[in-house]
Write an enzyme that holds these catalytic residues in place. Structure first.
Site, short mmCIF file in Angstrom:
data_model
loop_
_atom_site.label_atom_id
_atom_site.label_comp_id
_atom_site.label_asym_id
_atom_site.label_seq_id
_atom_site.Cartn_x
_atom_site.Cartn_y
_atom_site.Cartn_z
N GLU A 144 -2.97 7.63 -4.24
CA GLU A 144 -3.50 7.01 -5.44
C GLU A 144 -4.87 7.60 -5.80
O GLU A 144 -5.69 7.75 -4.89
CB GLU A 144 -3.65 5.51 -5.12
CG GLU A 144 -3.23 4.61 -6.21
CD GLU A 144 -3.13 3.17 -5.70
OE1 GLU A 144 -2.21 2.86 -4.91
OE2 GLU A 144 -3.99 2.39 -6.10
N ARG A 159 0.86 -1.18 0.00
CA ARG A 159 0.00 0.00 0.00
C ARG A 159 0.90 1.23 0.00
O ARG A 159 1.90 1.28 0.73
CB ARG A 159 -0.91 0.03 1.23
CG ARG A 159 -2.09 -0.92 1.17
CD ARG A 159 -3.13 -0.49 0.12
NE ARG A 159 -4.29 -1.37 0.06
CZ ARG A 159 -4.42 -2.42 -0.75
NH1 ARG A 159 -3.45 -2.74 -1.59
NH2 ARG A 159 -5.52 -3.15 -0.72
N HIS A 201 -1.33 0.00 -10.11
CA HIS A 201 -1.94 -0.92 -9.12
C HIS A 201 -2.56 -2.15 -9.80
O HIS A 201 -3.78 -2.37 -9.75
CB HIS A 201 -2.98 -0.19 -8.26
CG HIS A 201 -3.23 -0.88 -6.94
ND1 HIS A 201 -3.65 -0.22 -5.82
CD2 HIS A 201 -3.09 -2.17 -6.56
CE1 HIS A 201 -3.78 -1.08 -4.81
NE2 HIS A 201 -3.44 -2.28 -5.26
C1 DGY Z 1 -5.45 -6.11 -2.83
O1 DGY Z 1 -6.26 -7.02 -3.05
O2 DGY Z 1 -5.37 -5.59 -1.72
C2 DGY Z 1 -4.55 -5.71 -3.94
O3 DGY Z 1 -3.96 -4.50 -3.68
C3 DGY Z 1 -5.31 -5.74 -5.24
O4 DGY Z 1 -4.42 -5.60 -6.30
#
Ligand code: DGY
Length: 318
Positions: free
Chosen positions: A266, A237, A284
């Protein structure tokens, strides 16, 4: 029959399962739903199937007066106010496991792309600048036999360790909240403090969830510990990293390169980051393989069906 609101058209595999038995309403625009629209749409819903980009905060949860389950189409659930859901006894579920390899593949792709300057050299060639082989053309870093520092030894960190250890003979150093002896046994991995991992790794890959404790875990101080030849990759993240500090480290060549699949704010990407040649920037797409997204859709739907039909969902996080 329950009323279900889905915040964006997910793959049919999941929608079909829901539509067989319930009254399903899918947000009909192919873009992120606004908070206002989310609040309006959640009011009559018994179940919500949301995305990692939807801010399911206390205000949204309060609007869902009939809401019994929030199923997120993601493994990370930092966008959901878990405490607010718990106070209302709303079940929250996620989609772990099914996206492990797809995400670890993207982390590995970023490691190789950064180390061997793949995107930078591709762009250069397309500009018509390739006039023949050169002994010093786009020199990068080797991976085989080097040290990979994994921060977060959960499912995705383990899948990356397997690829690096079995496929590239990499030495694995790791840091995790608690020691993971299974991880150590499988990959001959060595547990160390975060600082020791950062100081001694040629490659560092981040695999921790975003929580108040991990926010800016990688800041200017942490980045200063890394080798000038190191490659840093984040597929977890964005806010786990102080993006401005990383931009400065990259601009001043205090590390070799960085690969991003996630960003602090983002989808806003700082223009300074876009301008840096020693970065690889992905939108992403960690879990974005066709089969993985189908499995995520099915899993998110099954969790929601279980909760709404009185069974205990397997992937309950609250
Ligand atoms: C998630 O599922 O948390 C991922 O970031 C998706 O790509």
């Amino acid at each position: 029959m329950s009323r279900i609101f889905v915040t964006r058209a997910i793959p049919e595999a999941g929608l079909r399962l829901l539509e067989k038995k319930h009254d399903v309403h899918v947000y009909d625009e192919d873009r992120q739903i606004s908070k206002h629209k989310l609040i309006e749409s959640i009011r009559p819903a018994d179940g919500l199937l949301c995305l990692l980009t939807d801010p399911v905060d206390a205000e949204v949860i309060a609007a869902g007066e009939k809401l019994r389950c929030i199923s997120t189409y993601a493994v990370g659930y930092n966008n959901i106010d878990i405490d607010a859901a718990k106070k209302r006894n709303i079940i929250v579920t996620n989609t772990p496991g099914v996206l492990t390899d797809a995400t670890a593949d993207i982390a590995f792709a970023l490691l190789i792309a950064c180390a061997r300057r793949i995107v930078e050299s591709d762009a250069w060639l397309r500009q018509g600048r390739f006039d023949g082989w050169g002994p010093k053309l786009f020199l990068g870093q080797d991976l085989v036999g080097r040290t990979l520092g994994i921060i977060g030894a959960g499912r995705i960190g383990s899948a990356l360790a397997k690829k690096a250890h079995d496929g590239f003979d990499m030495r694995i150093l790791y840091h995790n909240r608690t020691r993971n002896t299974d991880f150590e046994g499988r990959f001959n991995a060595v547990y160390a403090s975060l600082d020791t991992v950062l100081r001694n790794s040629d490659f560092v890959s981040l695999h921790v969830p975003l929580t108040p404790e991990t926010h800016h875990l990688i800041d200017a101080r942490a980045l200063a510990l890394m080798k000038p030849t190191a490659v840093f990759v984040n597929t977890a993240r964005g806010p786990v990293v102080d993006e401005q500090a990383l931009i400065t480290a990259l601009r001043e060549k205090r590390i070799f390169a960085a690969g991003f699949d996630v960003y602090e704010h983002e989808p806003d990407i700082p223009t300074e980051l876009m301008a840096l040649p020693n970065t690889v920037l992905l939108p992403h797409i960690g879990s974005a393989s066709i089969a993985t997204r189908d499995r995520m859709a099915e899993m998110a739907a099954v969790q929601l069906l279980d909760a709404l039909e009185g069974r205990t969902p397997a992937n309950r996080v609250a």
